[in-house]
Design a protein around this motif. Structure first.
Motif, PDB file in Angstrom:
ATOM      1  N   ASP A 143      60.467   8.785  99.251  1.00 29.32           N
ATOM      2  CA  ASP A 143      59.429   7.896  98.724  1.00 29.32           C
ATOM      3  C   ASP A 143      59.410   7.917  97.198  1.00 29.32           C
ATOM      4  N   THR A 144      58.784   6.893  96.635  1.00 31.19           N
ATOM      5  CA  THR A 144      58.633   6.790  95.184  1.00 31.19           C
ATOM      6  C   THR A 144      57.263   7.329  94.776  1.00 31.19           C
ATOM      7  N   TYR A 145      57.248   8.198  93.784  1.00 34.57           N
ATOM      8  CA  TYR A 145      56.007   8.773  93.273  1.00 34.57           C
ATOM      9  C   TYR A 145      55.817   8.336  91.821  1.00 34.57           C
ATOM     10  N   ARG A 146      54.551   8.329  91.399  1.00 34.25           N
ATOM     11  CA  ARG A 146      54.268   8.044  89.995  1.00 34.25           C
ATOM     12  C   ARG A 146      53.031   8.817  89.561  1.00 34.25           C
ATOM     13  N   CYS A 147      53.052   9.214  88.313  1.00 40.20           N
ATOM     14  CA  CYS A 147      51.921   9.915  87.717  1.00 40.20           C
ATOM     15  C   CYS A 147      51.316   8.997  86.657  1.00 40.20           C
ATOM     16  N   VAL A 148      50.000   8.791  86.736  1.00 38.85           N
ATOM     17  CA  VAL A 148      49.324   7.817  85.874  1.00 38.85           C
ATOM     18  C   VAL A 148      48.249   8.524  85.043  1.00 38.85           C
ATOM     19  N   LEU A 149      48.316   8.313  83.750  1.00 38.89           N
ATOM     20  CA  LEU A 149      47.282   8.781  82.822  1.00 38.89           C
ATOM     21  C   LEU A 149      46.514   7.558  82.327  1.00 38.89           C
ATOM     22  N   ASN A 150      45.199   7.564  82.489  1.00 33.16           N
ATOM     23  CA  ASN A 150      44.440   6.384  82.075  1.00 33.16           C
ATOM     24  C   ASN A 150      43.078   6.752  81.506  1.00 33.16           C
ATOM     25  N   ASN A 151      42.576   5.866  80.639  1.00 33.01           N
ATOM     26  CA  ASN A 151      41.204   5.937  80.166  1.00 33.01           C
ATOM     27  C   ASN A 151      40.550   4.592  80.440  1.00 33.01           C
ATOM     28  N   THR A 152      39.433   4.299  79.798  1.00 32.31           N
ATOM     29  CA  THR A 152      38.706   3.069  80.090  1.00 32.31           C
ATOM     30  C   THR A 152      39.391   1.827  79.540  1.00 32.31           C
ATOM     31  N   ILE A 153      40.426   2.025  78.708  1.00 32.60           N
ATOM     32  CA  ILE A 153      41.057   0.885  78.055  1.00 32.60           C
ATOM     33  C   ILE A 153      42.463   0.625  78.568  1.00 32.60           C
ATOM     34  N   THR A 154      43.259   1.670  78.707  1.00 26.87           N
ATOM     35  CA  THR A 154      44.673   1.477  79.028  1.00 26.87           C
ATOM     36  C   THR A 154      45.185   2.632  79.873  1.00 26.87           C
ATOM     37  N   ASN A 155      46.485   2.607  80.181  1.00 26.26           N
ATOM     38  CA  ASN A 155      47.087   3.683  80.967  1.00 26.26           C
ATOM     39  C   ASN A 155      48.564   3.834  80.593  1.00 26.26           C
ATOM     40  N   GLN A 156      49.106   4.997  80.969  1.00 22.56           N
ATOM     41  CA  GLN A 156      50.534   5.287  80.812  1.00 22.56           C
ATOM     42  C   GLN A 156      51.044   5.849  82.137  1.00 22.56           C
TER      43      GLN A 156
END
Length: 208
Positions: A143-156
């Motif tokens: 499977d494909t996994y992803r890690c997401v960092l986000n705040n109230t405005i944007t994400n990476q």
């Protein structure tokens, strides 16, 4: 005016008569521009130190107009880093330990996704030196996994398309669960046992 809790400190002031302008706060030094025609206050090269509550007060001979503005500035988010915590000799199981981490972030959420499904998440409001979120996966997982960092405005987002890129299965010829010293000791003991067995066999043959 500007203030974190209540705006009470004058940062810029313009008087039409006698046409004077003043700036009074070091945090805004070389950051402010006041348009004399419109009254617009422009903040350039804005940073998170400019986060807070602003108040505009327009005083005329017969009236006073007050407006409040709450400004929040978020720093640019870094791309999270995915790494493996499992070595070739760390476990006899078929699982691999992953970790997604970021440095020096605040007011963010860090999340693991499998496809479009949320697996786990963690949030912080205060500044951390290192924020990390673990995940256990199987070596043979496709499977494909992803890690997401986000705040109230944007994400990476950091993607992991192939588990084997980080998690390698244990080779049969690797001494596992032991350090270098332990491996050497085991080899020496095995050699001594072998020599003792041969010596005993020779002695037994001669005695017969």
């Amino acid at each position: 005016m500007f203030g974190v809790e209540s705006p009470d400190e004058i940062i810029a002031e313009y008087n039409r008569e006698p046409n004077t302008t003043s700036f009074n706060d070091e945090r805004f030094k070389n950051h402010l521009y006041l348009n004399h025609q419109t009254g617009d206050l422009i903040i350039t090269n804005i940073t998170n130190k400019h986060t807070g509550l602003y108040k505009v007060e327009i005083t005329r001979k017969t009236s006073v107009v007050i407006r409040h503005f709450n400004l929040t500035v978020n720093a640019r988010l870094p791309v999270p880093v995915i790494s493996s915590n499992s070595s070739q000799c760390s476990s006899l199981s078929s699982n691999c330990s992953l970790s997604c981490s970021v440095l020096n972030v605040r007011d963010v959420s860090l999340s693991w996704y499998k496809g479009n499904s949320l697996l786990s998440s963690i949030s912080v409001s205060d500044l951390n030196i290192r924020l990390s979120l673990p995940l256990e996966v199987e070596y043979q997982d496709t499977d494909t996994y992803r890690c997401v960092l986000n705040n109230t405005i944007t994400n990476q987002t950091q993607h992991l398309y192939n588990i084997k890129d980080l998690c390698q299965t244990r080779s049969a010829d690797v001494y596992c669960c032991c350090g270098f010293t332990e491996v050497v000791i085991q080899l020496v003991i095995s050699a001594l046992v072998g020599v003792a067995a041969v010596a005993f066999l020779i002695y037994d043959i001669r005695s017969r």
